[in-house]
Design an enzyme around this catalytic site. Structure first.
Site, PDB file in Angstrom:
ATOM      1  N   GLY A  14       0.846  -1.170   0.007  1.00 42.92           N
ATOM      2  CA  GLY A  14      -0.155  -0.145  -0.021  1.00 42.92           C
ATOM      3  C   GLY A  14       0.754   1.091   0.083  1.00 42.92           C
ATOM      4  N   ILE A  16       1.576   3.605   2.197  1.00 41.16           N
ATOM      5  CA  ILE A  16       2.696   3.671   3.271  1.00 41.16           C
ATOM      6  C   ILE A  16       3.367   2.358   3.389  1.00 41.16           C
ATOM      7  CG2 ILE A  16       1.205   3.208   5.312  1.00 41.16           C
ATOM      8  CD1 ILE A  16       4.053   5.782   4.725  1.00 41.16           C
ATOM      9  N   LYS A 133      -9.529   4.006  14.416  1.00 39.38           N
ATOM     10  CA  LYS A 133      -7.868   3.958  15.256  1.00 39.38           C
ATOM     11  C   LYS A 133      -8.037   3.817  16.784  1.00 39.38           C
ATOM     12  CE  LYS A 133      -4.836   5.577  11.698  1.00 39.38           C
ATOM     13  NZ  LYS A 133      -3.822   6.578  11.559  1.00 39.38           N
TER      14      LYS A 133
END
Length: 316
Positions: A14, A16, A133
């Protein structure tokens, strides 16, 4: 860690994850086995990237991330899980964490935390982009004692095409090297800490190799701290020209953000994050780079140079 850790990574191809796996490969002598878990579709659609990983000695484990059996099988022989799953798949980490805690061999889990500090202050718990998150952090808290973790909190990505570059909606902040025009957020003097994506990879590696100090901590790391005006000055220096400048005051940015969420606009998340950063939520009492030995990072000069090169290449 006295023994070399065996690493299993999710999301390695991906936006990152690609930088994280490259940094791991560059430091592979510090680790034992290195593997990535990916889907059959990714193997078929990203042949070049997968072949490059294989040539670098990375094992490729193919499976379905939603399959408990596939994940359990993949965990065999590894002790550390690194996730770089994208924003749309953040919640997928929760069952991965639960299975890791149940595993007899997985000891450490580094979730996909790269970016904004989601527990910066009391207001952070209410920000829309933080919700998934926060659920991941809650899941890790539930298994504390069974599974160690470290959050690599990098702040916003500064390199092109992210913060130090043009924006699809310039009013949320933009540095356009082709037009030599900038839109600065706030009054342009608010400090902001930024991180390049290669440095994100470096920070993950340093976290893994300094686990004794990183264990069960939110490691707040970044490449440098600057201001929008400081970024503009570096662009003007490197382009040897005076740019035109507009400003988006914080109150106007909040109005743009509110309208974007009301209209279901794709840019809504970006608006919220840039408002958070403009409010000063990338600034800490101290940064943790030194704790994990990651003191050499990319500079503002480096990122502006890369942005100019990227923008010019994209315009041709």
């Amino acid at each position: 860690m006295a023994d070399k850790s065996n690493l299993l990574m999710f999301g390695a191809t991906g936006a990152i994850g690609n930088y994280i796996i490259k940094a791991i490969i560059n430091s592979k002598d510090a680790f034992g086995r290195i593997a990535v878990f990916t889907s059959a579709n990714t193997v078929a659609s990203k042949v070049k990237e997968i072949d490059a990983l294989k040539q670098a000695g990375v094992e490729i484990i193919t499976g379905d991330i939603a399959s408990q059996d596939d994940v359990k099988a993949a965990y065999s022989g590894f002790d550390t899980v690194i996730s770089a799953l994208g924003r749309g798949a953040i919640a997928s980490q929760i069952p991965l964490i639960q299975l890791a805690a149940e595993s007899s061999n997985i000891k450490r889990f580094v979730p996909s935390e790269y970016g904004t500090d989601i527990e910066y202050g009391p207001a952070s718990q209410h920000e829309k982009p933080h919700q998934q998150k926060l659920k991941v952090r809650a899941a890790l808290k539930e298994v504390q004692g069974q599974l160690e973790h470290a959050y690599v909190v990098t702040g916003p990505y500064g390199d092109y095409p992210f913060y130090i570059g043009p924006a699809a909606e310039p009013k949320v902040g933009s540095f356009d090297a082709t037009k030599k025009h900038a839109v600065l957020l706030g009054d342009g003097n608010g400090r902001i800490s930024l991180t390049s994506r290669p440095d994100v990879g470096k920070f993950v590696v340093h976290t893994l190799t300094h686990w004794d100090v990183a264990r069960n901590r939110a490691m707040k790391v970044n490449s440098f701290t600057t201001t929008p005006r400081g970024i503009l000055e570096e662009f003007e220096k490197q382009t040897n020209s005076k740019w035109t400048v507009d400003y988006t005051p914080l109150e106007e940015l909040r109005r743009i953000e509110k309208k974007a969420w009301e209209n279901g606009a794709p840019i809504a998340t970006v608006c919220t994050l840039r408002r958070i950063w403009t409010e000063g939520s990338t600034l800490y009492d101290r940064r943790d780079n030194e704790d994990i030995g990651a003191v050499q990072t990319e500079s503002l000069e480096d990122l502006v140079r890369g942005s100019i090169q990227g923008q010019l290449a994209a315009s041709q």
